[in-house]
Design a protein around this motif. Structure first.
Motif, mmCIF file in Angstrom:
data_model
loop_
_atom_site.group_PDB
_atom_site.id
_atom_site.type_symbol
_atom_site.label_atom_id
_atom_site.label_comp_id
_atom_site.label_asym_id
_atom_site.label_seq_id
_atom_site.Cartn_x
_atom_site.Cartn_y
_atom_site.Cartn_z
ATOM 1 N N GLU A 123 3.325 -4.095 -5.690
ATOM 2 C CA GLU A 123 3.800 -3.215 -4.615
ATOM 3 C C GLU A 123 5.033 -3.804 -3.934
ATOM 4 O O GLU A 123 5.992 -3.095 -3.630
ATOM 5 C CB GLU A 123 2.695 -2.994 -3.572
ATOM 6 N N ASP A 124 5.022 -5.109 -3.711
ATOM 7 C CA ASP A 124 6.153 -5.785 -3.078
ATOM 8 C C ASP A 124 7.396 -5.692 -3.962
ATOM 9 O O ASP A 124 8.489 -5.372 -3.490
ATOM 10 C CB ASP A 124 5.784 -7.244 -2.802
ATOM 11 N N LYS A 134 8.942 -2.245 -3.918
ATOM 12 C CA LYS A 134 9.706 -1.979 -2.698
ATOM 13 C C LYS A 134 11.073 -2.653 -2.730
ATOM 14 O O LYS A 134 12.041 -2.118 -2.189
ATOM 15 C CB LYS A 134 8.934 -2.461 -1.471
#
Length: 83
Positions: A7-8, A11
Protein backbone atom coordinates in the motif's frame (compact mmCIF):
# COMPACT_ATOMS: atom_id res chain seq x y z
CA UNK A 1 3.28 -6.39 6.91
CA UNK A 2 3.36 -7.21 3.17
CA UNK A 3 0.03 -5.48 2.63
CA UNK A 4 1.22 -2.34 4.41
CA UNK A 5 4.41 -2.22 2.35
CA UNK A 6 2.52 -2.72 -0.91
CA UNK A 7 0.00 0.00 0.00
CA UNK A 8 2.85 2.38 0.85
CA UNK A 9 4.65 1.65 -2.43
CA UNK A 10 1.42 2.14 -4.38
CA UNK A 11 0.96 5.59 -2.82
CA UNK A 12 4.55 6.62 -3.57
CA UNK A 13 4.79 5.49 -7.19
CA UNK A 14 3.60 7.94 -9.84
CA UNK A 15 0.73 7.10 -12.19
CA UNK A 16 3.35 6.62 -14.92
CA UNK A 17 4.86 3.59 -13.15
CA UNK A 18 3.47 0.06 -13.23
CA UNK A 19 4.47 -2.93 -11.12
CA UNK A 20 4.71 -6.34 -12.76
CA UNK A 21 6.22 -7.99 -9.70
CA UNK A 22 6.37 -7.48 -5.94
CA UNK A 23 8.30 -9.97 -3.81
CA UNK A 24 9.35 -10.00 -0.17
CA UNK A 25 12.12 -12.36 0.91
CA UNK A 26 14.87 -12.23 3.54
CA UNK A 27 14.04 -8.72 4.80
CA UNK A 28 14.09 -7.17 1.35
CA UNK A 29 11.55 -6.20 -1.27
CA UNK A 30 12.06 -6.66 -5.01
CA UNK A 31 9.96 -4.55 -7.36
CA UNK A 32 9.84 -5.10 -11.11
CA UNK A 33 7.90 -3.07 -13.60
CA UNK A 34 7.87 -0.22 -16.08
CA UNK A 35 7.99 3.55 -15.69
CA UNK A 36 8.43 6.66 -17.81
CA UNK A 37 11.29 7.81 -15.56
CA UNK A 38 12.65 4.82 -13.66
CA UNK A 39 15.56 6.81 -12.17
CA UNK A 40 13.06 8.96 -10.28
CA UNK A 41 11.65 5.92 -8.45
CA UNK A 42 14.60 5.44 -6.11
CA UNK A 43 14.07 8.82 -4.44
CA UNK A 44 10.35 8.19 -4.13
CA UNK A 45 10.85 4.78 -2.54
CA UNK A 46 13.36 6.23 -0.07
CA UNK A 47 10.43 8.26 1.31
CA UNK A 48 8.71 5.03 2.37
CA UNK A 49 8.12 4.43 6.06
CA UNK A 50 8.91 0.75 5.45
CA UNK A 51 11.78 0.69 2.93
CA UNK A 52 15.43 1.70 3.02
CA UNK A 53 18.45 1.62 0.68
CA UNK A 54 16.45 1.30 -2.54
CA UNK A 55 18.68 0.52 -5.53
CA UNK A 56 18.52 -0.84 -9.05
CA UNK A 57 19.69 -4.45 -9.30
CA UNK A 58 19.92 -4.33 -13.08
CA UNK A 59 20.16 -1.64 -15.71
CA UNK A 60 16.94 0.04 -16.76
CA UNK A 61 16.09 -0.66 -20.37
CA UNK A 62 13.83 0.93 -22.95
CA UNK A 63 12.88 -0.75 -26.21
CA UNK A 64 12.94 1.35 -29.37
CA UNK A 65 9.69 3.26 -29.70
CA UNK A 66 8.56 2.37 -26.17
CA UNK A 67 7.73 5.23 -23.78
CA UNK A 68 8.41 3.12 -20.67
CA UNK A 69 11.63 1.86 -19.11
CA UNK A 70 11.78 -1.59 -17.54
CA UNK A 71 13.22 -1.65 -14.02
CA UNK A 72 14.13 -4.00 -11.18
CA UNK A 73 14.62 -2.41 -7.76
CA UNK A 74 15.54 -3.93 -4.41
CA UNK A 75 15.07 -2.25 -1.05
CA UNK A 76 15.63 -3.32 2.52
CA UNK A 77 12.74 -3.49 4.97
CA UNK A 78 13.22 -1.11 7.88
CA UNK A 79 13.64 -2.89 11.19
CA UNK A 80 10.77 -1.92 13.42
CA UNK A 81 8.69 -1.32 10.28
CA UNK A 82 8.78 2.47 10.21
CA UNK A 83 11.11 5.49 10.17
Amino acid sequence: AARLILEDVAKLLPDTAYLNGFEIAQNKVTLTGQAQDAANLIGLLEQSAYLTQARFVSATTRKDGDALETFKIEAGIRTGGQK
